[in-house]
Design an enzyme around this catalytic site. Sequence first.
Site, short mmCIF file in Angstrom:
data_model
loop_
_atom_site.label_atom_id
_atom_site.label_comp_id
_atom_site.label_asym_id
_atom_site.label_seq_id
_atom_site.Cartn_x
_atom_site.Cartn_y
_atom_site.Cartn_z
CG HIS A 51 -84.60 96.46 -31.52
ND1 HIS A 51 -84.00 95.72 -32.63
CD2 HIS A 51 -84.24 95.77 -30.64
CE1 HIS A 51 -84.26 94.48 -32.44
NE2 HIS A 51 -84.62 94.58 -30.86
CG HIS A 67 -87.56 90.27 -22.67
ND1 HIS A 67 -85.89 89.39 -23.14
CD2 HIS A 67 -87.06 91.09 -23.62
CE1 HIS A 67 -85.31 90.22 -23.59
NE2 HIS A 67 -85.79 91.17 -24.78
#
Length: 317
Positions: free
Chosen positions: A111, A232
């Site tokens: 991010h 992930h």
Amino acid sequence: MRLGVSKDVVRCSIGTTPGESKTHFPAKLQPSSFSTVKFRTDNASSDLAVSSSSRRGLICIATLPCLLPLIGSLPANAMQPGAKEYLLIKEEVRKVLSKAKAAGVLRLVFHDAGTFDIDDNTGGMNGSIVYELERPENAGLKKSIKVLQKAKTQIDAIQPVSWADMIAVAGAEAVEVCGGPPIQVSLGRIDTLVPDPEQRLPEESLGASDLKKCFQRKGFSTQELVALSGAHTLGSKGFGSPISFDNSYYKVLLEKPWTSPGGMSSMVGLPSDHALVEDNECLRWIKKYADSENLFFEDFKNAYVKLVNSGVRWNGV
């Protein structure tokens, strides 16, 4: 979020839930004095170029002209892997990092660095995430910042470290502590003093075609998109153990459990994860990584280093 600028420190006040105390995260204005690592791009080796070995670092330069601007952003000074500054960060991060916290810390990297845009060379790995914690896409990241703040305070008392360096090293440690490959990253990133532009991160609802275009705008190939998506495997997205960094992500993608009627299998992954396996180009790499965890580890390591070097302003450069 309230910003207060002084001569030496930019503070980001967070913690807005009822009863929660305000926590200040300083972003040092003075650049870090840590040395840096030089990466070569002349072969496919994954080793650090600190002696006679070399790193692939940037991939497919000949076929991806859009990556050329990234070469000039790499650090110029070499740092030995055992440099005391680097080991200090690793040591303090390990004191506050657990397997349960690893997914959130790794998400910080994506991010912060994921705001990079190669066209105007803005965004990237610059510590701006400390100013962006109120954005919807960054929900939950306050906890991860608070975890790293404990380590950063200890490090700053000995040798100032930028948030960008701190997050880059912590993400690598998060991978390794969960069983993933060791990743050595360079030091010397300079923090920004303002948030990055909004709406730069890929949306969870994107299809494969749009995902590939989004990553191309950040200088990444389809192969690197698929490799980085393997992150992930950590966390609560349903790909194997939430605290084990392995190639379960790709094996589960090939099984497509979300297509089974009813049950919790429909909760596995995000729409963007599901889209990858429906794209032939992505599917080719998904199968390779499902078959070889070593290949996944190698390619993830290279793509991670490239990610945390995206858009970086280096100390002394």
